[in-house]
Design a protein around this motif. Structure first.
Motif, PDB file in Angstrom:
ATOM      1  N   LEU A  30       0.930  -1.355  -0.021  1.00 28.29           N
ATOM      2  CA  LEU A  30      -0.172   0.157   0.133  1.00 28.29           C
ATOM      3  C   LEU A  30       0.731   1.288  -0.054  1.00 28.29           C
ATOM      4  CD1 LEU A  30      -3.001   0.695  -0.036  1.00 28.29           C
ATOM      5  CD2 LEU A  30      -2.842   0.676   2.488  1.00 28.29           C
ATOM      6  N   ALA A  34       0.868   4.226  -2.593  1.00 25.92           N
ATOM      7  CA  ALA A  34       0.288   5.497  -2.059  1.00 25.92           C
ATOM      8  C   ALA A  34       1.653   6.456  -2.698  1.00 25.92           C
ATOM      9  CB  ALA A  34       0.180   5.576  -0.794  1.00 25.92           C
ATOM     10  N   PRO A  38       7.774   1.902  -7.485  1.00 24.12           N
ATOM     11  CA  PRO A  38       7.942   0.484  -7.833  1.00 24.12           C
ATOM     12  C   PRO A  38       9.025  -0.257  -7.454  1.00 24.12           C
ATOM     13  CG  PRO A  38       8.224   1.932  -9.616  1.00 24.12           C
ATOM     14  CD  PRO A  38       8.390   2.708  -8.447  1.00 24.12           C
ATOM     15  N   ARG A  40      11.253  -2.985  -6.436  1.00 24.87           N
ATOM     16  CA  ARG A  40      10.952  -4.568  -6.275  1.00 24.87           C
ATOM     17  C   ARG A  40      11.430  -4.856  -4.711  1.00 24.87           C
ATOM     18  NH1 ARG A  40      12.872  -7.738 -11.392  1.00 24.87           N
ATOM     19  NH2 ARG A  40      12.235  -9.495 -10.166  1.00 24.87           N
ATOM     20  N   TYR A  47      13.259 -10.757  -5.150  1.00 26.08           N
ATOM     21  CA  TYR A  47      14.247  -9.762  -5.519  1.00 26.08           C
ATOM     22  C   TYR A  47      15.069  -9.215  -4.635  1.00 26.08           C
ATOM     23  CZ  TYR A  47      16.450  -6.289  -8.294  1.00 26.08           C
ATOM     24  OH  TYR A  47      17.263  -5.425  -8.904  1.00 26.08           O
ATOM     25  N   LEU A  62       8.796   5.578   4.445  1.00 23.64           N
ATOM     26  CA  LEU A  62       7.488   5.230   5.473  1.00 23.64           C
ATOM     27  C   LEU A  62       7.985   5.430   7.048  1.00 23.64           C
ATOM     28  CD1 LEU A  62       5.062   3.811   6.045  1.00 23.64           C
ATOM     29  CD2 LEU A  62       5.830   1.729   5.382  1.00 23.64           C
TER      30      LEU A  62
ATOM     31  N   ARG B  33      -5.014   8.763   1.070  1.00 25.14           N
ATOM     32  CA  ARG B  33      -4.690   7.323   0.797  1.00 25.14           C
ATOM     33  C   ARG B  33      -3.184   7.334   1.421  1.00 25.14           C
ATOM     34  NH1 ARG B  33      -6.104   7.486  -5.385  1.00 25.14           N
ATOM     35  NH2 ARG B  33      -8.346   6.285  -5.249  1.00 25.14           N
ATOM     36  N   TYR B  34      -2.354   8.404   1.248  1.00 26.33           N
ATOM     37  CA  TYR B  34      -0.670   8.326   1.878  1.00 26.33           C
ATOM     38  C   TYR B  34      -1.108   8.314   3.532  1.00 26.33           C
ATOM     39  CZ  TYR B  34       3.839   9.510   2.699  1.00 26.33           C
ATOM     40  OH  TYR B  34       5.417   9.308   3.287  1.00 26.33           O
ATOM     41  N   TYR B  36      -3.598   7.043   5.419  1.00 31.39           N
ATOM     42  CA  TYR B  36      -3.865   5.762   5.658  1.00 31.39           C
ATOM     43  C   TYR B  36      -2.687   4.675   5.533  1.00 31.39           C
ATOM     44  CZ  TYR B  36      -9.051   6.762   6.196  1.00 31.39           C
ATOM     45  OH  TYR B  36     -10.089   7.009   6.873  1.00 31.39           O
ATOM     46  N   ALA B  37      -2.002   4.849   4.305  1.00 30.87           N
ATOM     47  CA  ALA B  37      -0.866   3.929   4.355  1.00 30.87           C
ATOM     48  C   ALA B  37       0.362   3.875   5.217  1.00 30.87           C
ATOM     49  CB  ALA B  37      -0.126   4.169   2.562  1.00 30.87           C
ATOM     50  N   VAL B  38       0.564   5.254   5.879  1.00 33.11           N
ATOM     51  CA  VAL B  38       1.512   5.301   6.758  1.00 33.11           C
ATOM     52  C   VAL B  38       0.926   4.998   8.152  1.00 33.11           C
ATOM     53  CG1 VAL B  38       2.713   6.723   5.314  1.00 33.11           C
ATOM     54  CG2 VAL B  38       1.538   7.749   7.289  1.00 33.11           C
ATOM     55  N   PRO B  63       3.149  15.422   6.816  1.00 32.73           N
ATOM     56  CA  PRO B  63       4.461  16.197   6.463  1.00 32.73           C
ATOM     57  C   PRO B  63       5.328  16.092   5.085  1.00 32.73           C
ATOM     58  CG  PRO B  63       4.394  16.141   8.834  1.00 32.73           C
ATOM     59  CD  PRO B  63       3.222  15.050   8.145  1.00 32.73           C
ATOM     60  N   LEU B  64       5.434  14.870   4.970  1.00 32.63           N
ATOM     61  CA  LEU B  64       6.228  14.203   4.083  1.00 32.63           C
ATOM     62  C   LEU B  64       5.461  13.880   2.727  1.00 32.63           C
ATOM     63  CD1 LEU B  64       8.713  11.817   5.897  1.00 32.63           C
ATOM     64  CD2 LEU B  64       8.746  14.535   5.696  1.00 32.63           C
ATOM     65  N   HIS B  68       5.710  13.189  -2.303  1.00 32.52           N
ATOM     66  CA  HIS B  68       5.301  12.014  -2.982  1.00 32.52           C
ATOM     67  C   HIS B  68       4.286  12.582  -3.970  1.00 32.52           C
ATOM     68  CE1 HIS B  68       7.544   9.151  -0.878  1.00 32.52           C
ATOM     69  NE2 HIS B  68       7.182   9.874   0.346  1.00 32.52           N
ATOM     70  N   PRO B  73       4.097  10.918 -13.112  1.00 30.89           N
ATOM     71  CA  PRO B  73       3.910   9.805 -13.677  1.00 30.89           C
ATOM     72  C   PRO B  73       4.624   9.412 -14.834  1.00 30.89           C
ATOM     73  CG  PRO B  73       1.923  11.622 -13.888  1.00 30.89           C
ATOM     74  CD  PRO B  73       3.221  12.045 -13.465  1.00 30.89           C
ATOM     75  N   LYS B  74       4.996   7.957 -14.952  1.00 32.18           N
ATOM     76  CA  LYS B  74       5.981   7.687 -16.069  1.00 32.18           C
ATOM     77  C   LYS B  74       5.512   6.407 -16.534  1.00 32.18           C
ATOM     78  CE  LYS B  74      10.161   9.597 -13.928  1.00 32.18           C
ATOM     79  NZ  LYS B  74      11.601   9.263 -13.095  1.00 32.18           N
ATOM     80  N   GLU B  81      15.253  -3.097 -14.244  1.00 28.11           N
ATOM     81  CA  GLU B  81      15.029  -4.487 -13.617  1.00 28.11           C
ATOM     82  C   GLU B  81      14.938  -4.661 -12.217  1.00 28.11           C
ATOM     83  OE1 GLU B  81      15.550  -7.562 -14.924  1.00 28.11           O
ATOM     84  OE2 GLU B  81      16.020  -8.825 -12.958  1.00 28.11           O
ATOM     85  N   ASP B  82      15.314  -3.339 -11.532  1.00 22.23           N
ATOM     86  CA  ASP B  82      15.236  -3.385 -10.058  1.00 22.23           C
ATOM     87  C   ASP B  82      13.733  -2.604  -9.724  1.00 22.23           C
ATOM     88  OD1 ASP B  82      15.688  -0.568 -10.535  1.00 22.23           O
ATOM     89  OD2 ASP B  82      17.458  -0.735  -9.491  1.00 22.23           O
ATOM     90  N   GLY B  83      13.152  -2.413 -10.899  1.00 21.17           N
ATOM     91  CA  GLY B  83      11.952  -1.524 -10.361  1.00 21.17           C
ATOM     92  C   GLY B  83      11.721  -0.214 -10.280  1.00 21.17           C
ATOM     93  N   LEU B  84      13.038   0.395 -10.450  1.00 26.79           N
ATOM     94  CA  LEU B  84      12.876   1.544 -10.350  1.00 26.79           C
ATOM     95  C   LEU B  84      12.986   2.340 -11.834  1.00 26.79           C
ATOM     96  CD1 LEU B  84      15.910   2.409  -7.766  1.00 26.79           C
ATOM     97  CD2 LEU B  84      13.545   2.584  -7.380  1.00 26.79           C
ATOM     98  N   TYR B  85      12.489   3.316 -11.874  1.00 23.47           N
ATOM     99  CA  TYR B  85      12.434   4.126 -13.162  1.00 23.47           C
ATOM    100  C   TYR B  85      13.872   4.546 -13.630  1.00 23.47           C
ATOM    101  CZ  TYR B  85       7.612   4.416 -12.732  1.00 23.47           C
ATOM    102  OH  TYR B  85       6.367   3.991 -12.626  1.00 23.47           O
TER     103      TYR B  85
END
Lengths: 140, 163
Positions: A30, A34, A38, A40, A47, A62, B33-34, B36-38, B63-64, B68, B73-74, B81-85
């Motif tokens: 989540l 939020a 992404p 991994r 991973y 977080l 959403r943020y 609740y997520a924290v 605050p933080l 985010h 958006p990308k 490979e590692d999921g980062l952009y």
């Protein structure tokens, strides 16, 4: 009397109430969603192992938001967080319980600002994030 | 004395804008959403009357969250490979690993739902140091957040440790 601290009710050496946190897999997912993150290592255990981590990794920001909550829950809605800083010393993993503790280390009575020294620790005492915060409290 | 981990062309980029200026409107649902997520269910993030009673113009945000809210958006074909952009703004260093060393934040003015925030990120500092495990580079990315009234609302310094 307010349940929140004021400048008049606060002394150097006061301890903040401890706060415990942990994040399970769904909560990590989540937070990734939020924060549009992404990476991994935060949801893909295989991973995370591949990158040398013992398990899925809790995001640094977080823990940063847990830290701001630790301060604002103590200070109350009328206080204002002025600054916060932390160092990442070690990683936290999925389902691992962490504890936040904090102490008032200075009072600026002119500006109504208190300085807090904070530690996020594992249950074995290992320091994860040493931190510092400044908060403006109501005078009384 | 170890050799430099910082190529001269990277050192020359200190002070350069790495990202932005980018402007977004702070969205209530995204901010909630943020929150609740924290796990931070502070009423000032959810209830307008609680926020007003606490001295805010309207609902405020964790605050933080502001950092985010401004993540652009990308498309998925930019994922590595590692999921980062893929990041065209990354600073080239002769290192194998980049870690997040910590963050420093100043909060100057409240950020409320509906505010229009503009963020600009600069390469504030690039410095090679000697540590117990050998040389490392300390990289500081400083972001300023400015609102629709052109007030500075927050400043963040993200510290990267590369070795």
């Amino acid at each position: 009397m307010s349940k929140y601290p004021t400048l008049a009710s606060t002394n150097v050496g006061d301890q903040l109430p401890l706060m415990r946190k942990s994040a399970n897999e769904a909560e990590l997912f989540l937070y990734s969603a939020a924060s549009f993150n992404p990476h991994r290592i935060h949801y893909d255990r295989a991973y995370a192992h591949h990158e040398g981590h013992q398990d899925t990794v809790v995001h640094g920001p977080l823990q940063g938001s847990w830290l701001t909550q630790f301060v604002t829950d103590w200070a109350g809605p009328n206080a204002r967080l002025i600054s916060i800083e932390w160092q990442n010393r070690a990683s936290v993993f999925v389902d691992e319980e962490v504890q936040f503790s904090g102490t008032v280390v200075a009072l600026d009575t002119l500006e109504s600002i208190v300085e807090l020294e904070i530690f996020e620790q594992k249950t074995d005492g290992t320091i994860l994030m040493p931190a510092k915060a400044h908060v403006r409290l109501e005078e009384r | 004395m170890s050799s430099s981990l910082i190529p001269p062309e990277s050192l020359a980029r200190v002070g350069e804008i790495l990202a932005g200026p980018v402007t977004v409107v702070i969205d209530r649902r995204e901010a909630q959403r943020y929150a609740y997520a924290v796990g931070d269910e502070n009423p000032v993030y959810f209830d307008e009357s609680a926020a007003e009673a606490a001295g805010y113009r309207t609902i405020t945000v964790p605050p933080l969250f502001v950092t985010h809210a401004l993540v652009p958006p990308k498309p998925a074909n930019m994922l590595r490979e590692d999921g980062l952009y893929q990041d065209a703004t990354s600073v080239h260093l002769e290192v194998s690993r980049m870690m997040f060393g910590g963050e420093e934040w100043d909060f100057v003015e409240p950020v409320c739902v509906g505010d229009e925030i503009t963020a600009t990120t600069r390469l504030a500092d690039l410095d090679q140091k000697e540590g117990s495990k050998g040389p490392f580079v300390r990289l500081v990315r400083e972001t300023t957040f400015v609102n629709q009234e052109e007030q500075l609302v927050a400043r963040s310094r993200q510290i990267g440790i590369a070795r």
